[in-house]
Design an enzyme around this catalytic site. Structure first.
Site, PDB file in Angstrom:
ATOM      1  N   SER A  50       7.139   6.803  -6.287  1.00 25.76           N
ATOM      2  CA  SER A  50       7.272   6.526  -4.861  1.00 25.76           C
ATOM      3  C   SER A  50       8.227   7.540  -4.266  1.00 25.76           C
ATOM      4  O   SER A  50       9.284   7.831  -4.853  1.00 25.76           O
ATOM      5  CB  SER A  50       7.804   5.113  -4.684  1.00 25.76           C
ATOM      6  N   GLY A 103      11.085  -4.829   4.400  1.00 27.45           N
ATOM      7  CA  GLY A 103      11.899  -5.991   4.757  1.00 27.45           C
ATOM      8  C   GLY A 103      11.779  -6.370   6.221  1.00 27.45           C
ATOM      9  O   GLY A 103      12.478  -7.261   6.692  1.00 27.45           O
ATOM     10  N   GLY A 105       8.889  -7.361   7.506  1.00 28.97           N
ATOM     11  CA  GLY A 105       7.761  -8.274   7.642  1.00 28.97           C
ATOM     12  C   GLY A 105       6.527  -7.574   8.179  1.00 28.97           C
ATOM     13  O   GLY A 105       5.689  -8.191   8.822  1.00 28.97           O
ATOM     14  N   SER A 109       3.788  -4.444   1.331  1.00 29.65           N
ATOM     15  CA  SER A 109       3.137  -4.761   0.049  1.00 29.65           C
ATOM     16  C   SER A 109       1.622  -4.715   0.175  1.00 29.65           C
ATOM     17  O   SER A 109       0.942  -4.162  -0.691  1.00 29.65           O
ATOM     18  CB  SER A 109       3.620  -6.100  -0.489  1.00 29.65           C
ATOM     19  N   ASP A 153      -2.533 -10.261   5.627  1.00 30.48           N
ATOM     20  CA  ASP A 153      -1.946  -8.922   5.508  1.00 30.48           C
ATOM     21  C   ASP A 153      -2.966  -7.907   4.999  1.00 30.48           C
ATOM     22  O   ASP A 153      -3.113  -6.817   5.551  1.00 30.48           O
ATOM     23  CB  ASP A 153      -0.732  -8.946   4.559  1.00 30.48           C
TER      24      ASP A 153
HETATM   25  C1  GLA Z   1       3.138 -13.617   5.356  1.00 38.50           C
HETATM   26  C2  GLA Z   1       1.976 -13.823   4.402  1.00 38.50           C
HETATM   27  C3  GLA Z   1       0.667 -13.995   5.181  1.00 38.50           C
HETATM   28  C4  GLA Z   1       0.802 -15.091   6.241  1.00 38.50           C
HETATM   29  C5  GLA Z   1       2.065 -14.862   7.075  1.00 38.50           C
HETATM   30  C6  GLA Z   1       2.355 -15.989   8.037  1.00 38.50           C
HETATM   31  O1  GLA Z   1       2.974 -12.409   6.047  1.00 38.50           O
HETATM   32  O2  GLA Z   1       1.867 -12.722   3.529  1.00 38.50           O
HETATM   33  O3  GLA Z   1      -0.398 -14.273   4.298  1.00 38.50           O
HETATM   34  O4  GLA Z   1       0.801 -16.351   5.648  1.00 38.50           O
HETATM   35  O5  GLA Z   1       3.217 -14.692   6.266  1.00 38.50           O
HETATM   36  O6  GLA Z   1       1.350 -16.103   8.971  1.00 38.50           O
END
Ligand code: GLA
Length: 363
Positions: A50, A103, A105, A109, A153
């Site tokens: 990485s 981190g 959100g 990943s 995601d």
């Molecule tokens: C994280 C999880 C998703 C979803 C969101 C909340 O991002 O990886 O799958 O559940 O939280 O909506």
């Protein structure tokens, strides 16, 4: 010969914690993401590096792969799931470069998984529908990495489309891209307070949702209306969690109508209502996220704001008029940093393309 693939991070616009409840979500792929550049190696050999982490990590798949708790679990999990799907990727070396803040959100990943899957499917040609790729990457995260996420995601990273939102129906496992008028920007502001999804809260909320569904005798909370939920007998906490999820599904459908009629005000109002429900019902916000939302929605040109993703830290997303975005960020940042002493890093995004171009199957 080396090949590169790019997979974007995502921002969740509405539909919080609905994905693992068979629900609906609106999200966008970002212009920020992960580029994977790789080539074939002799059978079984894997080298992962990485840009951020320096070292080259070496593995021998003929000896079996174990989860190590490191970032390399994500690509190794994808290789493992591809093999289980019948696509044996021989050996490979991959180097990753990321423009995504970790981190926050924004699903680095999932971007890592999807970039890996796209690359391996090019190095060792194998054909899967886009939905199959998204599900395979989620399986890698659920079964190999050990995180119980839903499909949001990975699907967003696969199915993003420039200037469009991704509307994901997790019960039907279908996706539609919905145009987002170009004068709207998505302003992401990181609270600077770490988000740790592997932590117990996410799984605890998930269990509480499943508990509510069991009380109602349904397979998933998607199959429940707000009126049915309010009439049902169940412990108060489970009902509050379910109220968030059922309300989010309703808001997603309202948002689609708002988008179809170009009503940005309504979309913004629904986003702010989502945040309030996170605060009151799902309790997955933090004081820092609440402050960012309050500061953002006070600014002219900000139509609404909410936490994005799992919660418990990370970032908010604000729907802004493009022309006002810089000022909104400047004002929010100034007050937030003075009050909390955390840095509020801001990213003005437009919805971008996903990792895989449309395959024509509509899958
Ligand atoms: C994280 C999880 C998703 C979803 C969101 C909340 O991002 O990886 O799958 O559940 O939280 O909506």
């Amino acid at each position: 010969m080396s090949i590169s693939t790019f997979a974007p991070g995502r921002v969740e616009i509405l539909g919080n914690h609905t994905d693992y409840n068979g629900g609906v979500v609106l999200s966008a792929a970002l212009h920020l993401g992960i580029t994977a550049t790789g080539e074939k190696l002799p059978d079984g050999l894997v080298e992962l590096a990485s840009g951020d982490m320096g070292n080259v990590e070496k593995f021998d798949r003929t000896k079996g792969l174990q989860r190590t708790g490191q970032w390399t679990d994500y690509p190794l999990g994808v290789a493992e799931m591809l093999a289980r799907a019948g696509a044996e990727a021989g050996g490979f070396a991959i180097r990753y470069e990321s423009t995504l803040p970790t981190g926050a959100g924004l699903s680095s990943s999932a971007a890592l998984e999807v970039a890996t899957a796209a690359l391996l499917m090019k190095l060792y040609p194998f054909s899967l529908s886009r939905m199959e790729v998204a599900k395979l990457c989620r399986r890698a995260e659920n079964e190999f990495v050990g995180v119980n996420c839903g499909l949001l995601d990975q699907a967003s990273s696969v199915f993003g489309l420039k200037d469009h939102l991704v509307f994901l129906d997790c019960r039907a496992e279908s996706v539609k891209n919905i145009p987002l008028p170009s004068h709207f920007g998505l302003l992401i502001i990181n609270s600077g307070v770490k988000h740790a999804l592997v932590g117990g809260e996410y799984n605890e909320r998930r269990e509480q949702c499943f508990e509510a569904a069991r009380h109602m005798g349904v397979e998933a909370l998607r199959n429940v209306t707000m009126a049915q939920l309010e009439a049902a007998e169940m412990p108060d906490l489970a009902k509050r969690r379910a109220r968030h999820v059922v309300g989010e599904n309703e808001r997603v459908f309202q948002a689609i109508e708002a988008l179809n009629s170009g009503d940005g005000e309504l979309l913004g109002t629904l986003m702010t209502a989502s945040h309030r429900s996170s605060m009151d019902n799902f309790q997955n916000s933090t004081p820092e996220l609440d402050l960012l939302v309050e500061l953002a929605i006070k600014q002219k040109g900000c139509l609404g704001a909410r936490l994005s993703g799992g919660g418990f830290g990370g970032a908010i997303v604000a729907l802004v008029e493009m022309q006002d975005a810089d000022r909104v960020l400047f004002e929010v940042k100034k007050t937030y940093e003075a009050q909390t002493h955390h840095e509020a890093a801001g990213y003005l995004c437009r919805a971008g393309d996903g990792a895989l171009p449309p395959d024509g199957s509509g899958a």
